[in-house]
Design a protein around this motif. Structure first.
Motif, PDB file in Angstrom:
ATOM      1  N   CYS A  55     -16.556  50.499 125.223  1.00 49.71           N
ATOM      2  CA  CYS A  55     -15.116  50.273 125.354  1.00 49.71           C
ATOM      3  C   CYS A  55     -14.386  51.515 124.860  1.00 49.71           C
ATOM      4  O   CYS A  55     -14.617  51.977 123.736  1.00 49.71           O
ATOM      5  N   ILE A  56     -13.534  52.078 125.705  1.00 49.23           N
ATOM      6  CA  ILE A  56     -12.782  53.268 125.312  1.00 49.23           C
ATOM      7  C   ILE A  56     -11.287  52.978 125.418  1.00 49.23           C
ATOM      8  O   ILE A  56     -10.861  52.116 126.175  1.00 49.23           O
ATOM      9  N   SER A  57     -10.505  53.699 124.634  1.00 49.14           N
ATOM     10  CA  SER A  57      -9.051  53.544 124.635  1.00 49.14           C
ATOM     11  C   SER A  57      -8.417  54.624 125.494  1.00 49.14           C
ATOM     12  O   SER A  57      -8.745  55.808 125.356  1.00 49.14           O
ATOM     13  N   LEU A  58      -7.514  54.211 126.377  1.00 44.52           N
ATOM     14  CA  LEU A  58      -6.831  55.149 127.264  1.00 44.52           C
ATOM     15  C   LEU A  58      -5.326  55.112 127.001  1.00 44.52           C
ATOM     16  O   LEU A  58      -4.761  54.053 126.720  1.00 44.52           O
ATOM     17  N   PHE A  59      -4.711  56.262 127.113  1.00 39.39           N
ATOM     18  CA  PHE A  59      -3.258  56.353 127.080  1.00 39.39           C
ATOM     19  C   PHE A  59      -2.765  56.076 128.497  1.00 39.39           C
ATOM     20  O   PHE A  59      -2.888  56.894 129.387  1.00 39.39           O
ATOM     21  N   LYS A  60      -2.223  54.886 128.706  1.00 44.35           N
ATOM     22  CA  LYS A  60      -1.834  54.415 130.037  1.00 44.35           C
ATOM     23  C   LYS A  60      -0.328  54.531 130.189  1.00 44.35           C
ATOM     24  O   LYS A  60       0.428  53.854 129.498  1.00 44.35           O
ATOM     25  N   ILE A  61       0.117  55.378 131.108  1.00 42.25           N
ATOM     26  CA  ILE A  61       1.538  55.673 131.194  1.00 42.25           C
ATOM     27  C   ILE A  61       1.928  56.019 132.623  1.00 42.25           C
ATOM     28  O   ILE A  61       1.106  56.481 133.411  1.00 42.25           O
ATOM     29  N   LEU A  62       3.185  55.754 132.953  1.00 40.50           N
ATOM     30  CA  LEU A  62       3.768  56.246 134.195  1.00 40.50           C
ATOM     31  C   LEU A  62       4.484  57.563 133.911  1.00 40.50           C
ATOM     32  O   LEU A  62       5.127  57.706 132.863  1.00 40.50           O
ATOM     33  N   MET A  63       4.394  58.499 134.844  1.00 34.85           N
ATOM     34  CA  MET A  63       5.174  59.718 134.698  1.00 34.85           C
ATOM     35  C   MET A  63       6.655  59.415 134.886  1.00 34.85           C
ATOM     36  O   MET A  63       7.515  59.990 134.223  1.00 34.85           O
TER      37      MET A  63
END
Length: 430
Positions: A55-63
């Motif tokens: 399990c990895i953590s991602l920075f999930k974002i819209l530009m």
């Protein structure tokens, strides 16, 4: 960098990103307690799972959540009255590196609304990945959304800097896509998908001859389908997914239960909540195709085009095909053992290995770890007699549903709870 302004943008764009499920995410809810460092609540951090189960953590974002399109099902459609924000390239780069240095994240998942046109948007997204790789020497995971309509040169460059690319089909049939998103079409979606597939294959061939040749999207490509916004059957969706796996060599097809965010649009169904159970059943069907060697045509038939929401699709297959059971655990081949409800891939492999040395009995099967409450109706072995000959499928289904503990579990909408109360308290990034 003006931290207050950045945090305000982060609040808007992290909230908008929660509607995209195609990184297999679930929300991070780690608060700042005991005067610790930072705050993971609503900062756009989500979880994704690698092929080996990590399990990895991602920075999930819209530009940006601004968009030139007016898709009926999208919360960010141009006619919606919403707070809009757009990150600059350097702001996303600095946020990503800042989170990474604090050990909040292990990668970036970047998507975007369409600003001006597809090429303008794709160029900015590519520039984010390029700056992270070349200027910050960042070697973590990067997932970019490939924008339909962007030039082949930009799609190629995106694959050079990103680990994974994805092109969202969104609506399972072109007719309904045209009805809900008339500015989009299947041809524009499939062109970049085909290019990505071809370049991935070409890159693999080149690396066989030259080990130092440049990789292209080494983690492959994926797509996303919205479930429930249009009247397609589950069988249509599963057949489409199966076709995409074969034709496009996709790593994953993600399913997103339609979130009723634009109830005023009469083209959309009158839902009050997303069809989360149906979404879960589709993921289980996808799992059967990817790991249990099921064909899409076996999971659902023309006579039964929708998945049974009360039972998982593997059990549904078994109840429709009672003539194939019970399976003799000591004689059946691996493919047939995989089709027994209550037996997973690892358990099936253990059964094949164990029976080389002795005939298996009930005690052995329990030690292997199969779910006997379910499997007992579909198998036979030394100590377990044939038990399903007197069972009608409907009656057996009622018994299994009654015995099931999963029916009492609460269904949590991880997408909606992703950033439920956004009150970031991040330290300065400098």
């Amino acid at each position: 960098m003006d931290n207050d302004k950045i945090l305000h943008k982060l609040q808007i764009l992290a909230d908008a990103a929660k509607y995209d499920v195609s990184c297999a995410s679930s929300g991070s809810n780690r608060k700042n307690v005991d005067n610790g460092l930072g705050n993971g609540v609503a900062s756009g951090i989500c979880h994704s799972f690698t092929e080996d189960g990590r399990c990895i953590s991602l920075f999930k974002i819209l530009m940006t959540n601004s968009c030139i399109y007016d898709c009926a099902y999208c919360v960010n459609r141009r006619t919606n009255d919403r707070l809009r924000a757009t990150f600059k390239v350097d702001e996303i780069v600095e946020l990503t590196i800042g989170f990474y240095r604090r050990n909040y994240i292990e990668g970036l998942f970047l998507s975007s609304g369409i600003i001006k046109n597809a090429d303008y948007t794709m160029e900015r997204m590519v520039l984010v990945a390029k700056k992270l790789r070349t200027e910050e020497r960042y070697n973590g995971y990067i997932h970019l959304k490939a924008i339909p309509g962007a030039s082949q040169e930009l799609i190629h460059e995106a694959g050079i800097w990103a680990d994974r690319l994805s092109v969202n089909i969104e609506i399972p049939t072109e007719m309904n896509l045209q009805r809900l998103a008339p500015e989009k079409n299947y041809n524009g979606i499939l062109l970049p998908m085909n290019q990505i597939k071809d370049e991935i294959l070409q890159s693999k061939e080149e690396r066989k001859r030259y080990r130092k040749s440049q990789r292209f999207a080494p983690a492959g490509q994926s797509t996303q389908l919205i479930v429930g916004a249009t009247p397609e059957t589950d069988r249509q969706i599963i057949l489409l997914s199966s076709g995409l796996y074969k034709a496009q060599n996709l790593k994953r097809v993600y399913f997103s239960g339609y979130l009723p965010v634009n109830n005023y649009d009469k083209r959309l169904p009158a839902l009050t909540r997303p069809p989360l159970v149906r979404e879960n059943r589709l993921y289980q069907s996808d799992w059967l195709m990817r790991f249990y060697h099921f064909k899409a045509e076996e999971i659902l038939t023309e006579e039964q085009p929708f998945l049974d929401l009360d039972i998982d699709p593997k059990l549904g297959y078994a109840l429709r095909n009672m003539h194939l059971f019970p399976v003799d655990i000591n004689r059946a081949d691996y493919e047939m053992i995989l089709r027994v409800p209550g037996i997973g891939v690892r358990s099936a492999q253990k059964i094949i290995l164990a029976r080389r040395h002795r005939r298996l009995n009930l005690m052995h099967l329990k030690k292997i770890g199969i779910v006997m409450k379910r499997a007992q109706y579909f198998i036979t072995c030394n100590e377990l007699p044939i038990s399903n000959t007197d069972w009608e499928p409907a009656r057996l289904k009622r018994v299994l549903v009654t015995q099931s503990t999963t029916k009492n579990r609460k269904t949590l909408d991880t997408q909606l709870s992703l950033f439920a109360s956004f009150k970031p308290a991040l330290p300065p990034l400098h």
